[in-house]
Design a protein around this motif. Structure first.
Motif, PDB file in Angstrom:
ATOM      1  N   TYR A  66      35.938  32.453  56.589  1.00  0.00           N
ATOM      2  CA  TYR A  66      35.296  32.863  55.348  1.00  0.00           C
ATOM      3  C   TYR A  66      35.949  32.185  54.148  1.00  0.00           C
ATOM      4  O   TYR A  66      37.041  31.667  54.220  1.00  0.00           O
ATOM      5  N   VAL A  67      35.250  32.263  53.007  1.00  0.00           N
ATOM      6  CA  VAL A  67      35.752  31.701  51.753  1.00  0.00           C
ATOM      7  C   VAL A  67      36.926  32.557  51.268  1.00  0.00           C
ATOM      8  O   VAL A  67      36.941  33.772  51.462  1.00  0.00           O
ATOM      9  N   ASN A  68      37.883  31.921  50.623  1.00  0.00           N
ATOM     10  CA  ASN A  68      39.005  32.616  50.013  1.00  0.00           C
ATOM     11  C   ASN A  68      38.473  33.696  49.071  1.00  0.00           C
ATOM     12  O   ASN A  68      37.504  33.491  48.355  1.00  0.00           O
ATOM     13  N   VAL A  69      39.114  34.853  49.059  1.00  0.00           N
ATOM     14  CA  VAL A  69      38.654  35.998  48.271  1.00  0.00           C
ATOM     15  C   VAL A  69      38.558  35.658  46.785  1.00  0.00           C
ATOM     16  O   VAL A  69      37.564  35.978  46.128  1.00  0.00           O
ATOM     17  N   ILE A  70      39.560  35.001  46.257  1.00  0.00           N
ATOM     18  CA  ILE A  70      39.567  34.653  44.824  1.00  0.00           C
ATOM     19  C   ILE A  70      38.454  33.648  44.512  1.00  0.00           C
ATOM     20  O   ILE A  70      37.748  33.779  43.506  1.00  0.00           O
ATOM     21  N   SER A  71      38.261  32.666  45.380  1.00  0.00           N
ATOM     22  CA  SER A  71      37.195  31.682  45.171  1.00  0.00           C
ATOM     23  C   SER A  71      35.828  32.347  45.223  1.00  0.00           C
ATOM     24  O   SER A  71      34.951  32.058  44.403  1.00  0.00           O
ATOM     25  N   TYR A  72      35.638  33.232  46.185  1.00  0.00           N
ATOM     26  CA  TYR A  72      34.351  33.933  46.304  1.00  0.00           C
ATOM     27  C   TYR A  72      34.090  34.768  45.050  1.00  0.00           C
ATOM     28  O   TYR A  72      32.982  34.778  44.525  1.00  0.00           O
ATOM     29  N   PHE A  73      35.107  35.462  44.580  1.00  0.00           N
ATOM     30  CA  PHE A  73      34.969  36.284  43.386  1.00  0.00           C
ATOM     31  C   PHE A  73      34.612  35.430  42.171  1.00  0.00           C
ATOM     32  O   PHE A  73      33.730  35.789  41.390  1.00  0.00           O
ATOM     33  N   ALA A  74      35.268  34.293  42.017  1.00  0.00           N
ATOM     34  CA  ALA A  74      34.993  33.401  40.880  1.00  0.00           C
ATOM     35  C   ALA A  74      33.568  32.852  40.959  1.00  0.00           C
ATOM     36  O   ALA A  74      32.860  32.798  39.946  1.00  0.00           O
ATOM     37  N   ILE A  75      33.134  32.460  42.146  1.00  0.00           N
ATOM     38  CA  ILE A  75      31.772  31.943  42.314  1.00  0.00           C
ATOM     39  C   ILE A  75      30.752  33.035  42.044  1.00  0.00           C
ATOM     40  O   ILE A  75      29.738  32.815  41.373  1.00  0.00           O
ATOM     41  N   ALA A  76      31.009  34.250  42.546  1.00  0.00           N
ATOM     42  CA  ALA A  76      30.094  35.369  42.324  1.00  0.00           C
ATOM     43  C   ALA A  76      29.978  35.701  40.834  1.00  0.00           C
ATOM     44  O   ALA A  76      28.874  35.954  40.332  1.00  0.00           O
TER      45      ALA A  76
END
Length: 88
Positions: A66-76
């Motif tokens: 899965y995508v890194n949690v911080i990266s996913y949050f930033a993209i979202a």
């Protein structure tokens, strides 16, 4: 004849030879985030269909899937901001 160096001798990072252009940024974005077998799409779909599996596997140490949690949050956050601006 100059030697072709693909990786940094000091840190092991891949040497990027392309200039920073909008086209290269767009191609990189589409390859990383819109590719059929990418981590972002898999993370996004699994968070909506089976969030417990994503959370449990991440806690258990399966993080490459899965995508890194911080990266996913930033993209979202970025996508939600674009959606909000377009809606106004």
């Amino acid at each position: 004849m100059p030697q072709q160096i693909n990786y940094c001798n000091g840190c092991g990072a891949k040497v990027i030879k392309n200039r920073l252009t909008m086209r290269n940024l767009f191609e990189d974005f589409t390859y990383n985030y819109l590719n059929y077998d990418n981590k972002f799409l898999r993370t996004f779909l699994n968070l909506f269909t089976k969030p417990e599996a994503v959370i449990t596997s991440y806690i258990d140490g399966t993080r490459k899937k899965y995508v890194n949690v911080i990266s996913y949050f930033a993209i979202a956050l970025t996508l939600s901001r674009f959606a909000n601006v377009c809606h106004e």
